[in-house]
Each structure stands twice: as C-alpha cells, then as structure tokens.
Design an enzyme around this catalytic site. Structure first.
Site, mmCIF file in Angstrom:
data_model
loop_
_atom_site.group_PDB
_atom_site.id
_atom_site.type_symbol
_atom_site.label_atom_id
_atom_site.label_comp_id
_atom_site.label_asym_id
_atom_site.label_seq_id
_atom_site.Cartn_x
_atom_site.Cartn_y
_atom_site.Cartn_z
ATOM 1 N N GLY A 147 0.836 -1.210 0.000
ATOM 2 C CA GLY A 147 0.000 0.000 0.000
ATOM 3 C C GLY A 147 0.865 1.253 0.000
ATOM 4 N N ASP A 148 1.969 1.185 0.747
ATOM 5 C CA ASP A 148 2.882 2.337 0.822
ATOM 6 C C ASP A 148 3.557 2.563 -0.542
ATOM 7 O OD1 ASP A 148 3.999 0.891 3.945
ATOM 8 O OD2 ASP A 148 2.163 1.965 3.462
HETATM 9 O O1 TA6 Z 1 2.294 -0.667 5.636
HETATM 10 C C1 TA6 Z 1 3.217 -1.479 6.311
HETATM 11 C C2 TA6 Z 1 3.765 -0.727 7.519
HETATM 12 O O2 TA6 Z 1 4.545 0.356 7.101
HETATM 13 C C3 TA6 Z 1 4.579 -1.639 8.388
HETATM 14 O O3 TA6 Z 1 5.831 -1.787 7.875
HETATM 15 C C4 TA6 Z 1 4.481 -0.956 9.750
HETATM 16 O O4 TA6 Z 1 5.475 0.048 9.850
HETATM 17 C C5 TA6 Z 1 3.054 -0.425 9.705
HETATM 18 O O5 TA6 Z 1 2.726 -0.209 8.332
HETATM 19 C C6 TA6 Z 1 2.870 0.864 10.435
HETATM 20 O O6 TA6 Z 1 1.480 1.186 10.277
HETATM 21 P P1 TA6 Z 1 0.827 2.443 11.039
HETATM 22 O O7 TA6 Z 1 -0.556 2.502 10.465
HETATM 23 O O8 TA6 Z 1 0.880 2.149 12.514
HETATM 24 O O9 TA6 Z 1 1.673 3.663 10.691
#
Ligand code: TA6
Length: 310
Positions: free
Chosen positions: A252-253
């Site tokens: 997603g990122d």
């Molecule tokens: O999308 C994955 C991720 O970046 C993980 O690697 C972990 O860091 C998580 O999301 C953090 O999610 P949040 O919604 O708490 O910022």
C-alpha cells in the site's frame, strides 16, 4: 520534490517462519530489519524510482538513531524532529503463507515537539510540490493533526496525499487532501459500512465521499487486484500484472509512492493509476518491506491496465 511525513515511524522487523506455533518457542533464522513506518516505506520507493524526496517526522531513542543511520547510509534527505520518547518497533511475521503484524503504539509526542514540527514543516513545504503523509498518528497528537498539515499545504498550493486510517483519516478529509488511498477495510470503517465487497460497493462509497468532500483523487486499493479510482467525474479500474506475491507488507505504501511520483510529474489520471498499481505490485514480489527493483518499473507500468468504469 516530494516531502514525505512519517509521524510514527518504526523499526520494522520481518520474521519468516515455516509455521507459527502459539504458546511455544518459535526460533527464527530469517530476520529483516528496515527503517519503516508507512511514510519511510513511501520515501524509500520514491528514492529507488529516482525522484527527489525529503523525509520528515519524529525520531527518538536508539531505534530513532537506527533509522537515522539507515537514511544517511542510503543518502535519503531528511529533516526529522528529535523527541524524548523512543521510536517504536513493528513486527511482521510471515508464516504458513499468512502475515501477522504486531504494531506498537509508539512514543508520546509533547506539545513542544508538535509545535517544533509544525514550524519546521511550514518552512520545508515551500520547496516541495507534493506532500505525502502516511501512517498512524502517535500518542500525544490530536486526531486533527493531519487536517492542520493539509490546510497549510492547501494555502501554499501544494498537493497533499493522505494515507492513514480511522479518526485521523476522518478528520483529515475535512481539509480536502488532494488524494486519498484507503483500502476496503479502512473505507468500511470510515463510513461505518458493514462490508465493502463488490466494485459497485466501492463506487457507492466513493460517491458518498465525493459528495461530502472536495478531493481530486479518491482511490480505493484492492490489494493484488489493483484499485478503483475516481477523478474528474470518471471512475477508473486499474489491474496490475499477475505475480507470485512474496511479502505484501508495504505494498500500500509503494502504491502511494507511485501516485506521488506520477503527480509530481504531472501525469494524467490513467498514468497516475498505472504508476500506483505497478509500484504496489513491484513491492509485493520482494521479501523486503517497502522495496522495489527500479529496472522492473517500466515493464510493470506498461503491463498495468487502466480502463474507465461505466
Ligand atoms: O504498511 C506497512 C507498515 O509500514 C509496516 O511496515 C508498519 O510500519 C506499519 O505499516 C505501520 O502502520 P501504522 O498505520 O501504525 O503507521
């Protein structure tokens, strides 16, 4: 130039197990640690694609130092605000073909640290075209903190991409960000809809949002199936090439990174959707979280199909 905001970064620890046995000792021999948090995953992918990027947010403690060292080793331009608290860990356990995540809440941000961030943000935003804010808000920041940042960006004519969930998303929408990219679960929680399953459900949810807010791009990610997007009065569906997913964490990122790059390059809606879906899929075929292979970018963009949804 793209500015990424990671208010709650994390040292991401990725464990790979053949199987996970609860209530027992599970020894792990494949561990990957990355400078994570959604915004830093976005940052890394933008850098890998060769686009100018600067990362900001909060960092503290030895975990914060780990992240700062990783950013410096990778020549990633950054301006983080130092905090008294300790930057968190987030754990992803890949087991039995599944993925279980344990996300720490993170440190508590003081009022002074929050004000310092805002002052710094008001300065650096003058030199960027696109702002991307991703991830949860840390303890101590009001749920309308993203709303404040979006208002400042809009006043300065900067395009603000918001990728978060829950109350932070609900409050952020009120400032009309340029692009949002919730997944189906985040959307159903936001709109308090039982289940968003079909493409028609997604279209109806987008219709509701576009009547309430003035958002240029409303994009709903469908995981490996791609995304449904709305822009300029039209619905689009984007379908990426079929791949064998290795680690979906961070996809997603990476999708958000693709959107940010396309918008920074002033590409049209079809190309923008292609970029986002291609980048999300490129991440899924990698073991590392928030990572893509630059040499595959063009072929994946070409193989991503986008059509207008009637
Ligand atoms: O999308 C994955 C991720 O970046 C993980 O690697 C972990 O860091 C998580 O999301 C953090 O999610 P949040 O919604 O708490 O910022």
């Amino acid at each position: 130039m793209i500015l990424t905001i990671t208010l709650n970064p994390s040292v991401d620890i990725n464990y790979k197990l053949d199987s996970l046995h609860l209530n027992e000792v599970n020894r792990c021999y494949r561990v990957i640690k990355t400078a994570g948090g959604k915004g830093l995953n976005v940052t890394r992918v933008i850098q890998l694609a060769g686009e100018n990027v600067c990362a900001t947010g909060f960092l503290g403690g030895t975990t914060g130092e780990f992240i700062e060292n990783v950013l410096n080793e990778n020549n990633i331009n950054h301006q983080f605000i130092k905090i008294q608290g300790e930057t968190r860990h987030c754990i992803a356990i890949l087991h039995n073909g599944k993925q279980t995540e344990i996300l720490e809440a993170g440190p508590c941000i003081t009022e002074e640290e929050a004000s310092t961030f805002i002052e710094n943000y008001k300065n650096i935003i003058n030199n960027v075209d696109v702002v991307v804010a991703s991830g949860s808000l840390p303890i101590g920041l009001d749920s309308s903190f993203y709303q404040k940042l979006i208002n400042i960006a809009n006043e300065k004519g900067k395009k603000f991409i918001l990728d978060t969930s829950g109350e932070a998303l609900g409050e952020g929408l009120k400032a009309n960000p340029y692009l949002i990219k919730p997944n189906k679960d985040e959307l159903s929680k936001l709109l308090n809809i039982e289940k968003i399953t079909t493409i028609q459900d997604v279209k109806e949810a987008i219709n509701y949002l576009k009547e309430q807010f003035d958002i240029e791009y409303i994009i709903v990610s469908l995981g490996e199936k791609g995304a449904v997007g709305f822009h300029g009065g039209k619905f689009y569906i984007a379908t990426p090439p079929k791949v064998r997913a290795v680690n979906p964490v961070g996809s997603g990122d990476s999708m958000v990174a693709g959107f940010a790059i396309a918008i920074a390059r002033n590409l049209d809606p079809i190309e923008t959707l292609k970029y986002g879906c291609a980048f999300g899929t490129l991440n899924a075929i990698e073991e590392k979280t928030g990572y893509i292979q630059p040499k595959l970018i063009n072929s994946f963009i070409t193989e991503t199909e986008v059509s207008v949804l009637t």
